[in-house]
Scaffold this active site. Structure first.
Site, PDB file in Angstrom:
ATOM      1  N   VAL A  18     -30.060   6.744  -5.436  1.00  0.00           N
ATOM      2  CA  VAL A  18     -30.523   5.783  -4.417  1.00  0.00           C
ATOM      3  C   VAL A  18     -32.029   5.896  -4.214  1.00  0.00           C
ATOM      4  O   VAL A  18     -32.751   4.886  -4.152  1.00  0.00           O
ATOM      5  CB  VAL A  18     -29.764   5.996  -3.084  1.00  0.00           C
ATOM      6  CG1 VAL A  18     -30.260   5.010  -2.033  1.00  0.00           C
ATOM      7  CG2 VAL A  18     -28.258   5.851  -3.296  1.00  0.00           C
ATOM      8  N   GLU A 125     -28.350   0.996   7.550  1.00  0.00           N
ATOM      9  CA  GLU A 125     -27.568  -0.045   6.853  1.00  0.00           C
ATOM     10  C   GLU A 125     -26.893   0.495   5.588  1.00  0.00           C
ATOM     11  O   GLU A 125     -25.751   0.146   5.273  1.00  0.00           O
ATOM     12  CB  GLU A 125     -28.499  -1.212   6.494  1.00  0.00           C
ATOM     13  CG  GLU A 125     -27.816  -2.425   5.924  1.00  0.00           C
ATOM     14  CD  GLU A 125     -26.905  -3.117   6.935  1.00  0.00           C
ATOM     15  OE1 GLU A 125     -27.414  -3.635   7.931  1.00  0.00           O
ATOM     16  OE2 GLU A 125     -25.684  -3.130   6.709  1.00  0.00           O
ATOM     17  N   ILE A 132     -23.681  -3.951   1.132  1.00  0.00           N
ATOM     18  CA  ILE A 132     -23.170  -5.041   1.981  1.00  0.00           C
ATOM     19  C   ILE A 132     -23.915  -5.007   3.313  1.00  0.00           C
ATOM     20  O   ILE A 132     -23.915  -3.988   3.998  1.00  0.00           O
ATOM     21  CB  ILE A 132     -21.650  -4.898   2.260  1.00  0.00           C
ATOM     22  CG1 ILE A 132     -20.861  -4.860   0.956  1.00  0.00           C
ATOM     23  CG2 ILE A 132     -21.151  -6.016   3.170  1.00  0.00           C
ATOM     24  CD1 ILE A 132     -19.352  -4.641   1.146  1.00  0.00           C
ATOM     25  N   GLY A 183     -17.974   8.946 -15.022  1.00  0.00           N
ATOM     26  CA  GLY A 183     -18.983   9.148 -13.978  1.00  0.00           C
ATOM     27  C   GLY A 183     -18.722   8.345 -12.713  1.00  0.00           C
ATOM     28  O   GLY A 183     -19.562   8.309 -11.811  1.00  0.00           O
ATOM     29  N   ASP A 197     -15.008  10.401   3.040  1.00  0.00           N
ATOM     30  CA  ASP A 197     -16.138   9.459   2.974  1.00  0.00           C
ATOM     31  C   ASP A 197     -15.828   8.187   3.774  1.00  0.00           C
ATOM     32  O   ASP A 197     -16.638   7.736   4.585  1.00  0.00           O
ATOM     33  CB  ASP A 197     -16.404   9.135   1.492  1.00  0.00           C
ATOM     34  CG  ASP A 197     -17.490   8.097   1.298  1.00  0.00           C
ATOM     35  OD1 ASP A 197     -18.672   8.451   1.429  1.00  0.00           O
ATOM     36  OD2 ASP A 197     -17.147   6.929   1.027  1.00  0.00           O
ATOM     37  N   LYS A 201     -17.506   6.679   7.407  1.00  0.00           N
ATOM     38  CA  LYS A 201     -18.052   5.319   7.511  1.00  0.00           C
ATOM     39  C   LYS A 201     -17.368   4.523   8.632  1.00  0.00           C
ATOM     40  O   LYS A 201     -18.034   3.842   9.411  1.00  0.00           O
ATOM     41  CB  LYS A 201     -17.908   4.600   6.162  1.00  0.00           C
ATOM     42  CG  LYS A 201     -18.807   5.203   5.080  1.00  0.00           C
ATOM     43  CD  LYS A 201     -18.447   4.659   3.699  1.00  0.00           C
ATOM     44  CE  LYS A 201     -19.360   5.206   2.614  1.00  0.00           C
ATOM     45  NZ  LYS A 201     -18.871   4.946   1.265  1.00  0.00           N
ATOM     46  N   GLY A 299     -24.306   2.539  -5.633  1.00  0.00           N
ATOM     47  CA  GLY A 299     -25.133   2.209  -6.793  1.00  0.00           C
ATOM     48  C   GLY A 299     -26.605   2.163  -6.438  1.00  0.00           C
ATOM     49  O   GLY A 299     -26.978   1.956  -5.285  1.00  0.00           O
TER      50      GLY A 299
HETATM   51  N1  HSE Z   1     -18.746   7.982  -2.864  1.00  0.00           N
HETATM   52  C1  HSE Z   1     -18.835   6.678  -2.264  1.00  0.00           C
HETATM   53  C2  HSE Z   1     -17.843   5.739  -2.921  1.00  0.00           C
HETATM   54  C3  HSE Z   1     -20.182   6.046  -2.385  1.00  0.00           C
HETATM   55  O1  HSE Z   1     -17.153   6.104  -3.854  1.00  0.00           O
HETATM   56  O2  HSE Z   1     -17.776   4.611  -2.461  1.00  0.00           O
HETATM   57  C4  HSE Z   1     -21.177   6.586  -1.424  1.00  0.00           C
HETATM   58  O3  HSE Z   1     -20.793   6.371  -0.104  1.00  0.00           O
END
Ligand code: HSE
Length: 427
Positions: A18, A125, A132, A183, A197, A201, A299
């Site tokens: 990033v 963001e 998004i 990957g 994760d 969020k 990404g």
């Molecule tokens: N590891 C997260 C995903 C991306 O697979 O969406 C980063 O938040």
């Protein structure tokens, strides 16, 4: 003309995927300049055209303590040292842009309060659903809404694995291995596949959308590791896809039910068609109704898009006002009343392996009836050579507590060998 203007100075912490995207994207903006970049390993080869090595350091505190820097961009993730770096940066008068969902979920309240005390903003963001745009829209153009429901696909890795399992009919383990080789999944995939994760969020997203603090410890979480190829197949037959859904529901008494777990979603719903690494966020509120945004959740450049948008929003106002971006600040102090998963109502998909005894189906129906659960569908396609049967059940809406009692009763029943799966179904 532009060269006469004072450039806004940026300090980058992190130059991974990033960070590189942010650095490359910022180069086309004349009003900002990356003054310093902190990296973990100075010797790592980096294929970044025009990167001036003299601005790269392995001492991140040199970035947050640099008096020339106006905005610190934190892209290293994790609690520490990100937490100390951001607090020091705020004390030193910097505004913050971060993509750190774990830090926001665990320390968001403290950091936002700290930033407010120092009249600084923390924008994030990129932390939720990568490219998004969802945070800024909720804070600005959707500000007039009472948002009461979010259902989202917030993790690309798990969505990739589930999509592959669906299209290839392959097992979780086989697809995970392939995803790691390509990957798409990390060597230690726990954070993604166990739903951490997505839980980070949805914690931050629901806090913002409901204007009530959600605590991460009150977010129910289940990952995708127990989903079987057979579940995918059965779900398809019944008109569903299986997705890892992060959801949040706010009732009329301001009680918040926030969770991450696999879910059967109807093929008629938008989320059923969000495949591979794509993310999507559906929100419902009044007066807007329901909207869904979808796009790349991770990404280099999609995430950079969100980070750079936040940087430019701050840069545009720096020097023009003493109180930047009032709509972008986080000021909700009251906490949501959490709903325990045991007190929720859901529909369920249940896969049962039973002995080929007389009356098994009747027994399943009776146990459900005794626990106030009505069945919407029940499928058994023949009997296997080992004289067992796979029975798939979908229930009507019922209480989680009642379903747990049903499972306990099945576990004690000699004619039921195994509960293969229990997955909630989208209502
Ligand atoms: N590891 C997260 C995903 C991306 O697979 O969406 C980063 O938040």
């Amino acid at each position: 003309m532009e060269n006469c203007e004072k450039k806004i100075k940026i300090g980058l912490i992190g130059l991974g995927t990033v960070g590189s995207g942010v650095y490359k994207t910022l180069k086309s903006f004349k009003n900002v300049e990356v003054k310093k970049i902190a990296v973990r390993n100075l010797n790592k080869p980096r294929n970044i055209e025009g990167l001036d090595d003299s601005i790269v350091t392995d001492k991140p505190f040199d970035v947050v303590n640099d008096p020339d820097i106006d905005i610190v961009v934190e892209l290293i993730g994790g609690l520490n040292p990100a937490y100390d770096l951001i607090k020091t940066a705020i004390e030193n008068g910097k505004h913050i842009v971060t993509a750190n969902k774990e830090l926001l979920a665990k320390k968001g309240e403290e950091l936002f309060t700290f930033a407010e005390e120092h009249n600084r903003v923390v924008l994030y963001e990129a932390a939720i659903a990568g490219g998004i745009p969802i945070i800024m829209p909720i804070k600005t153009i959707l500000a007039g809404n009472k948002i009461t429901k979010i259902e989202a696909i917030l993790n690309g890795t798990t969505n990739y694995i589930l999509t592959k399992m669906d299209v290839q009919g392959a097992s979780y383990d086989a697809v995970l291995k392939e995803a790691q080789e390509l990957g798409y999944a990390e060597a230690d995939p726990t954070g993604d596949v166990e739903g951490f994760d997505a839980a980070y969020k949805i914690t931050t997203l629901a806090t913002l959308a409901f204007k009530k603090r959600i605590k991460i410890e009150n977010v129910y979480r289940e990952g995708i590791t127990k989903i079987r190829a057979q579940d995918m197949h059965a779900a398809n037959d019944l008109g569903y896809k299986i997705k890892l859904i992060a959801s949040a529901y706010l009732d009329e008494n301001d009680r918040a039910d926030v969770r991450v777990h696999p879910m059967l979603v109807s093929k008629k719903s938008t989320l059923a068609h969000i495949d591979y690494v794509t993310n999507a966020v559906s929100i419902s509120g009044h007066p807007v109704g329901s909207i869904t945004l979808s796009g790349p959740g991770a990404g280099e450049f999609p995430t950079a898009s969100s980070v750079v948008g936040d940087i430019l929003a701050i840069a545009a106002e720096l020097g023009t006002t003493d109180y930047l971006l009032p709509m972008m600040r986080c000021k909700h102090e009251s906490a949501a009343v959490p709903v325990n998963i045991a007190d929720t109502e859901n529909k369920y998909y249940l896969s049962i392996n039973a002995k080929n005894n007389k009356g098994v189906i009747g027994k399943i129906g009776k146990v459900c009836e005794d626990n106030n659960i009505s069945l919407a569908s029940l499928v058994q396609r023949g009997v296997s050579e080992d004289n067992t049967a796979e029975i798939t059940v979908i229930t009507e809406l019922c209480k989680e507590r009642d379903m747990q009692n049903v499972i306990a009763a099945f576990e004690k029943d000699d004619s039921i060998n195994k509960i293969n799966s229990l997955i909630r179904v989208q209502i």
